[in-house]
Enzyme design. Structure first.
Site, PDB file in Angstrom:
ATOM      1  N   GLY A   9       0.841  -1.182   0.000  1.00 46.02           N
ATOM      2  CA  GLY A   9       0.000   0.000   0.000  1.00 46.02           C
ATOM      3  C   GLY A   9       0.879   1.235   0.000  1.00 46.02           C
ATOM      4  O   GLY A   9       1.558   1.510   0.984  1.00 46.02           O
ATOM      5  N   SER A  11       1.120   5.234  -0.182  1.00 48.89           N
ATOM      6  CA  SER A  11       0.314   6.435   0.034  1.00 48.89           C
ATOM      7  C   SER A  11       0.938   7.684  -0.559  1.00 48.89           C
ATOM      8  O   SER A  11       0.314   8.743  -0.572  1.00 48.89           O
ATOM      9  CB  SER A  11       0.128   6.650   1.536  1.00 48.89           C
ATOM     10  OG  SER A  11       1.386   6.946   2.135  1.00 48.89           O
ATOM     11  N   GLY A  13       3.697   8.750   0.845  1.00 47.01           N
ATOM     12  CA  GLY A  13       4.527   9.178   1.968  1.00 47.01           C
ATOM     13  C   GLY A  13       5.831   8.412   2.029  1.00 47.01           C
ATOM     14  O   GLY A  13       6.020   7.401   1.344  1.00 47.01           O
ATOM     15  N   VAL A  14       6.713   8.882   2.893  1.00 49.20           N
ATOM     16  CA  VAL A  14       8.047   8.287   2.970  1.00 49.20           C
ATOM     17  C   VAL A  14       8.010   6.884   3.577  1.00 49.20           C
ATOM     18  O   VAL A  14       8.791   6.010   3.185  1.00 49.20           O
ATOM     19  CB  VAL A  14       9.008   9.218   3.747  1.00 49.20           C
ATOM     20  CG1 VAL A  14       8.591   9.350   5.216  1.00 49.20           C
ATOM     21  CG2 VAL A  14      10.446   8.727   3.646  1.00 49.20           C
ATOM     22  N   ASP A  15       7.122   6.628   4.520  1.00 46.96           N
ATOM     23  CA  ASP A  15       7.105   5.328   5.201  1.00 46.96           C
ATOM     24  C   ASP A  15       6.768   4.186   4.245  1.00 46.96           C
ATOM     25  O   ASP A  15       7.477   3.172   4.189  1.00 46.96           O
ATOM     26  CB  ASP A  15       6.111   5.351   6.369  1.00 46.96           C
ATOM     27  CG  ASP A  15       6.502   6.344   7.447  1.00 46.96           C
ATOM     28  OD1 ASP A  15       7.707   6.583   7.617  1.00 46.96           O
ATOM     29  OD2 ASP A  15       5.599   6.891   8.108  1.00 46.96           O
ATOM     30  N   CYS A 100     -10.684   2.035   9.513  1.00 44.11           N
ATOM     31  CA  CYS A 100     -10.082   2.088   8.181  1.00 44.11           C
ATOM     32  C   CYS A 100      -9.046   0.981   8.029  1.00 44.11           C
ATOM     33  O   CYS A 100      -8.951   0.339   6.975  1.00 44.11           O
ATOM     34  CB  CYS A 100      -9.447   3.453   7.948  1.00 44.11           C
ATOM     35  SG  CYS A 100      -8.711   3.629   6.307  1.00 44.11           S
ATOM     36  N   GLY A 124       3.338   0.759   5.392  1.00 45.17           N
ATOM     37  CA  GLY A 124       4.392   1.503   6.077  1.00 45.17           C
ATOM     38  C   GLY A 124       4.080   1.778   7.529  1.00 45.17           C
ATOM     39  O   GLY A 124       4.563   2.765   8.094  1.00 45.17           O
ATOM     40  N   CYS A 196      -8.258  11.136   7.698  1.00 47.44           N
ATOM     41  CA  CYS A 196      -7.908  11.102   6.275  1.00 47.44           C
ATOM     42  C   CYS A 196      -8.923  11.811   5.392  1.00 47.44           C
ATOM     43  O   CYS A 196      -8.547  12.534   4.479  1.00 47.44           O
ATOM     44  CB  CYS A 196      -7.713   9.660   5.824  1.00 47.44           C
ATOM     45  SG  CYS A 196      -9.087   8.559   6.218  1.00 47.44           S
TER      46      CYS A 196
END
Length: 361
Positions: A9, A11, A13-15, A100, A124, A196
């Site tokens: 998954g 998103s 983002g960095v993670d 979620c 992440g 979110c």
């Protein structure tokens, strides 16, 4: 080489980007999947899903992995958002991130990934999965400041058996360092905050579009009227900001805090002072229980609990346990116990599960 297929998954983002990077380095057949979970008002001002998708696509290009976008907004509305509104309408303060995770990221997403021929899914999240004799345990992430096991307590054995948390053993600073070292464009991207589907939009403005507003009186515990609230759904236990209560003649100058709501009379109750006894609770009742192992923990054993994200573990015992409700007693009174929020039980670093807070004394 490990050619097991894992769908990550992503998103934007960095993670999740570093999660995909690490899995690729470990030899997995990696597919990125970007989830769009919300449709309405997806404007640049408040929601960044288009920008997030472009960030995820940029990382996928660098890693040379395919990226698929899938729209789960219908599932999200049905399984998460409808309950979110119902809880607020009932005067409780829900945590949609918990639902979620269990309903979308580890159910709808998992089903979709399996249809793609995946052996695993990965995210992440700062959490860890350990298998012991065929049982899967959810452990806290190594970075105590970022640990997200609180939001994952509703996952079950089947979900955990298919899940990898590639960055769960890392600290956030290490994740950013890895991203920077490998030239990922989001290595310094800010962490997402807030709910979110609300994004950066003012919360009252958002809720007001879906639920009717019913203003009423603000009372002290002895019945003195000290102001007017804009609707009980806008307030949560322990809230200090946005009460609009001025100074009371001959009264204390300590700040006001929400201590309770009466849905029958539409009254908001407030007290003065952070340490007011009305804000402290020695036990709580929880329902809608979910235990990761499939079996409940032992009664009267000493565990630890969190009643909010990033709270320090609070020693506790389960003093009453039924099929779908329990009473949890604390060694020290807890501040701001909030109906609708989750209480999550731990044994050392192992997350056992939890439930939704319904009441407290």
């Amino acid at each position: 080489m490990n050619k097991s297929r894992v769908v990550v998954g992503m998103s934007g983002g960095v993670d999740s980007s570093v999660a995909a990077l690490l899995l690729k380095q470990q030899g997995y057949d990696v597919i990125g999947l970007f989830m769009k979970n919300w449709e309405d008002d997806d404007t640049d001002e408040y929601c960044s899903s288009r920008k997030d998708f472009l960030d995820a696509a940029s990382v996928a290009d660098i890693l040379d992995i395919p990226l698929e976008a899938v729209n789960f907004s219908a599932e999200y509305r049905e399984r998460v958002f409808s309950l979110f509104l119902a809880e607020y309408q009932a005067g409780r303060t829900p945590n949609p991130d918990v639902l979620c995770n269990s309903e979308i990221k580890f159910k709808a997403f998992l089903d979709h990934a399996l249809a793609l021929g995946a052996d695993w899914i990965a995210t992440g999240h700062y959490a860890q999965v350990h298998e012991i004799n065929g049982q899967f345990q959810l452990l806290k992430g190594e970075d105590g400041n970022k640990d997200q096991s609180y939001f994952l307590y509703r996952l079950n054995q089947q979900q955990l058996s298919r899940t990898i948390f590639p960055i769960g053993h890392l600290y956030k600073r290490e994740v950013r360092k890895i991203a920077h070292k490998h030239g990922l464009p989001n290595s310094t991207k800010k962490d997402s905050t807030g709910i979110c589907f609300i994004g950066e939009r003012p919360f009252r403005e958002f809720l007001n579009r879906y639920l009717p507003v019913d203003p009423g009186e603000i009372h002290t515990l002895d019945g003195q009227i000290v102001g007017e609230h804009q609707g009980l759904m806008y307030y949560t236990i322990g809230q200090r900001q946005g009460l609009g209560i001025g100074g009371i003649r001959e009264g204390s100058e300590q700040p006001w805090f929400v201590s309770g709501k009466d849905m029958q009379t539409n009254v908001l109750y407030v007290v003065q002072g952070h340490d007011h006894p009305a804000l402290l609770r020695s036990s709580l009742t929880a329902a809608d229980l979910s235990w990761i192992s499939g079996a409940p923990p032992h009664q009267s054993w000493v565990y630890a609990a969190k009643i909010r994200y990033r709270q320090t573990d609070a020693p506790c015992a389960i003093i009453r346990l039924e099929h779908d409700s329990c009473q949890i007693g604390f060694a020290a009174p807890q501040w701001g116990v909030t109906p609708g929020q989750s209480v999550v039980i731990y044994e050392s670093k192992v997350c056992l599960g939890g439930g939704i807070i319904t009441d407290s004394v």
